[in-house]
Design a protein around this motif. Structure first.
Motif, PDB file in Angstrom:
ATOM      1  N   TRP A   1       0.675  -1.277  -0.086  1.00  0.00           N
ATOM      2  CA  TRP A   1      -0.066   0.020  -0.175  1.00  0.00           C
ATOM      3  C   TRP A   1       0.869   1.275  -0.088  1.00  0.00           C
ATOM      4  O   TRP A   1       0.737   2.284  -0.956  1.00  0.00           O
TER       5      TRP A   1
ATOM      6  N   TYR B   1       0.735   3.961  -3.169  1.00  0.00           N
ATOM      7  CA  TYR B   1       0.162   5.261  -2.886  1.00  0.00           C
ATOM      8  C   TYR B   1       0.866   6.343  -2.388  1.00  0.00           C
ATOM      9  O   TYR B   1       0.424   7.253  -2.066  1.00  0.00           O
TER      10      TYR B   1
ATOM     11  N   THR C   1      -7.573  -0.692  -6.952  1.00  0.00           N
ATOM     12  CA  THR C   1      -6.900  -0.417  -5.673  1.00  0.00           C
ATOM     13  C   THR C   1      -6.652  -1.740  -5.054  1.00  0.00           C
ATOM     14  O   THR C   1      -7.030  -2.683  -5.366  1.00  0.00           O
TER      15      THR C   1
END
Lengths: 314, 495
Positions: free
Chosen positions: A177, A181, A264
């Motif tokens: 993650w 991101y 995502t």
């Protein structure tokens, strides 16, 4: 009111999450055992192998690629780790070597895709068979048993009442993650998937990043292989057959576009959870195993249809 | 004689009025131009006419009788054809097969495609268009201009009574444009009524009999072209006077920024040129003359077979766009949708893409920095948006172009190459881009501008290089910068 709820769902890609919640809701009422700590922990453990592969698959699919070779990479790395441990090599070293081989397998995919310009589907279809063949040659087609006892603890042990594979899965998710991101690398992976040409013209070293995502996929498949071998207490040459499809299913269920650039990591986690929950629920409901696959397929199709409805509205 | 009329048309999308009581009328054998800035409602009006949308109020009349146009099919049956700005063609099929798709029933014998008949019909149509190509040729092998002619040919085959042409010349060279105008005149003579949409005012005076101007979804005026001027049209369109269409600023060029010596790539040869700081250098030529390819060589996309690029006295070895960007050369490509923007991504993300590594620490993106960058360029370039988090696909063409320019200016380039910087954007946004170019020039930056819009190219540049068949045919400056001299060079002649 209804419109506002729909907008919120669209905005935060909540479709898969709602599907999961509905599934949990139904199962909690349908069976007494489903919503217990023991069972949920079991679901988490069950999905850990698929979830790890699916994280790597998310990286690849975000660049509009696909990696069909993960199941074979899993078997090859597990066999190498097991063989080394049987030869009294330290389990950590053996595991490291297996991860290295997984990375190398991924790099081979990546080089074919990025530098030879071949279609990812075809490249990894080829290496899927190649790596499986290498595994069979390496193991002579026989499972490898008698792994050290300490190694078994990796897959079957717990820490704070949570199975170690679940911790590994959680750590990998958090790390992935952050990469996707919070780093320039993540942003560039999305950019490449969004439009490779625009990314290239903006100075993104597209080829290096393409190799990179396949290396990530290979390493995570390898990690999944080590966990699987540790849980089973053996490395099977036929391990991981069909796992690539489970991983792709989890990614797609999570709302990631096969065209790249959109999707995502949280979605992928939810996708893996949906798959695990369906499996677990059908077992608890004592559904005949012949019917299980058919039911699972229908649920997947329904979930994807709902998701497409959402994006068609754009 | 027939007459097409749209009367009191209103249309709203989720409560926002985009058309309000608009009247529009065209007779057969007449060309009426529809003029207005982006967002003025031209496309919506035309989509109502072709059955893509249905009007909330008002009616469509043919020869005084109200007709119902609810689907694209209805429009076709009434003889209303449309040529869209974006090409809707199949690159993987042959030219003839592009005519076939959607009209298979016209070329069918016992369920099989009657290829001889198809080739015959298509050849005939291609002949009227002066398109000298084999109908069996794959469409991708045609130039953009030729593909545009194929689109027109498709509409012609449907026996249209009224034809809508949306920016048909935006991708055409001068010669191709001339050919198109001949076709328009021929159609007119045959009694077809033509609705012509274009941002290029000088074209309207060549083809249109009347001009209908829309602004903010309202009907402003219809004027006869022989009784109006460009200046009047612009002020009708934007609602105020624009002093000078090409606001040229005087400046004194500084040191040489970039010198190209005898560049040769797979598409160009023997190209030498120099760009100094504080000047706008034009690069012109017909479509296919190698203008874009020079830009590609200078920005590291196409590799050099021979020749050298010297920047501020240092020889550059460009291997990729990344190395050109590091050397201070950036390219705003002509195709902002496919090469300039990540359309579904936000303004913030697009503006930061080439400079991402400067906006990070230990590989982590500094969001604060990224947001500040976005705010800076949205402010400086006056990009109209309510949020930095808006996806760029929802912006108008002019604002999209500003985002592309912004992401490159954020690299603090020494040389900015602009390939067709104002294609498909409205007059207001064009003015802003011209002013921006002048501002960069006054700051001492070097600007290389490629444009098919000849008045723009000659109006904005300090000097112009003219390309012909892959090489620089000549250079025009000062008083030589006239359309006639340009065209002589561009077609291979001497000044």
């Amino acid at each position: 009111m209804m419109q506002r709820i729909i907008n919120t769902i669209k905005r935060y890609h909540l479709g898969p999450l709602i599907g999961l919640v509905i599934l949990i809701f139904i199962l909690s009422f349908a069976t007494a055992k489903f919503f217990t700590f023991g069972n949920l922990r079991n679901v988490a453990l069950q999905i850990s192998v698929n979830a790890l592969i699916a994280v790597g698959m998310t990286f690849v699919i975000l660049t509009a690629g696909i990696d069909l070779s993960v199941g074979s990479t899993l078997a090859l790395s597990a066999a190498i780790a097991a063989q080394l441990m049987v030869g009294h090599i330290n389990p950590w070293l053996a595991g490291g070597a297996a991860l290295f081989v997984g990375g190398l397998a991924g790099a081979l995919n990546g080089v074919f895709v990025a530098y030879a310009g071949l279609a990812p589907f075809i490249v990894t279809l080829g290496t899927m068979t190649l790596f499986r063949g290498l595994t069979e040659i390496y193991t002579n087609g026989m499972p490898i048993f008698n792994l050290p006892r300490g190694f078994a603890g990796f897959g079957t042990g717990t820490f704070l009442a949570i199975p170690i594979p679940v911790w590994v899965m959680a750590l990998v998710f958090v790390a992935a993650w952050v990469v996707l991101y919070r780093t320039t690398a993540g942003r560039r992976i999305y950019a490449i998937g969004g439009n490779e040409r625009v990314a290239f013209l903006a100075g993104v070293p597209v080829k290096r990043y393409l190799v990179g995502v396949y290396v990530v996929s290979g390493i995570l498949a390898s990690l999944a292989g080590i966990i699987l071998a540790s849980r089973l207490g053996s490395a099977e040459p036929t391990a991981g057959v069909g796992y690539e499809l489970d991983a792709i299913t989890a990614v797609v269920l999570g709302g990631t576009s096969l065209m790249g650039g959109e999707g995502t990591l949280i979605g992928t986690l939810i996708g893996a959870l949906i798959l695990g929950t369906i499996d677990n629920g059908l077992n608890l409901l004592n559904v005949n195993s012949f019917y299980q696959d058919a039911v699972k397929g229908l649920i997947i199709l329904a979930a994807i249809m709902l998701d497409r409805k959402k994006s068609a509205g754009r | 004689m027939a007459q097409l009329e749209m009367e009191g048309i209103s249309k709203a999308f989720s409560g926002v009025k985009v058309l309000e009581n608009v009247n529009f009328q065209v007779d057969s054998g007449e060309v009426v131009a529809l003029l207005g800035e982006n967002g003025a409602g031209k496309s919506t009006l035309m989509k109502i006419l072709t059955g893509v949308y249905t009007a909330d109020e008002g009616q469509i009349l043919i020869d005084g009788e109200a007709v119902v146009v609810r689907t694209i099919r209805d429009a076709q049956d009434l003889g209303l054809g449309m040529i869209y700005q974006e090409l809707n063609l199949f690159g993987n099929l042959s030219v003839a097969e592009n005519f076939l798709v959607g009209r298979e029933d016209k070329f069918k014998t016992l369920g099989f495609v009657n290829y001889p008949l198809l080739y015959e019909k298509v050849s005939a149509t291609m002949e009227t268009l002066n398109l000298n190509r084999n109908p069996k040729e794959r469409l991708v092998n045609l130039s953009v201009g030729e593909q545009q002619l194929v689109e027109i040919g498709k509409a012609l085959q449907q026996d249209v009574r009224f034809l809508i042409m949306d920016e048909p010349t935006s991708a055409l060279s001068k010669a191709e444009t001339d050919r198109l105008f001949e076709i328009v005149h021929a159609l007119k003579a045959k009694g077809v009524g033509i609705i012509y949409i274009s941002h290029r005012l000088e074209e309207l005076f060549r083809v249109a009999d009347r001009v209908t101007v829309l602004r903010d979804g309202r009907f402003i005026a219809t004027v006869r072209t022989e009784e109006t001027t460009e200046r009047e049209l612009v002020s009708l369109m934007v609602g105020r006077d624009i002093e000078d269409r090409y606001p040229h600023e005087q400046s004194t060029p500084g040191e040489s920024i970039l010198r190209a010596e005898k560049l040769k790539t797979s598409a160009i040869r023997d190209v030498s040129l120099e760009i100094r700081g504080g000047e706008i250098v034009g690069l012109g030529g017909l479509m296919g003359s190698g203008r874009t390819e020079v830009a590609r060589a200078l920005s590291g996309i196409d590799s050099l077979q021979s020749g050298k690029i010297v920047m501020e006295g240092r020889i550059l070895h460009l291997r990729s766009p990344a190395s050109a960007i590091r050397s201070g050369i950036v390219l705003v490509t002509e195709d902002r949708k496919n090469e300039g923007l990540l359309l579904p991504f936000t303004i913030r993300e697009n503006l930061a893409l080439p400079t991402l590594s400067h906006r990070s620490r230990l590989g982590l993106v500094r969001r604060q920095d990224e947001r500040k960058n976005a705010e800076e360029w949205v402010g400086k370039l006056r990009i109209k948006t309510h949020s930095m988090e808006q996806a760029t696909e929802n912006l108008s063409g002019g604002n999209q172009q500003k985002v592309v320019i912004g992401k490159w200016l954020a690299c603090k380039p020494k040389l900015l190459i602009l390939d067709e910087p104002t294609r498909g954007i409205d007059v207001g946004a064009k003015q802003e881009i011209y002013q921006l170019m002048n501002q960069l020039k006054l700051e001492g930056k070097a600007v290389l501008m490629i444009s098919s819009d000849l008045p723009e190219l000659l109006g904005m540049s300090d000097r112009v290089y003219v390309m012909h068949e892959g090489t620089v045919r000549g250079e025009l400056q000062g008083r030589e910068m006239q359309q006639e001299a340009f065209m002589r060079l561009a077609t291979g002649g001497e000044v």
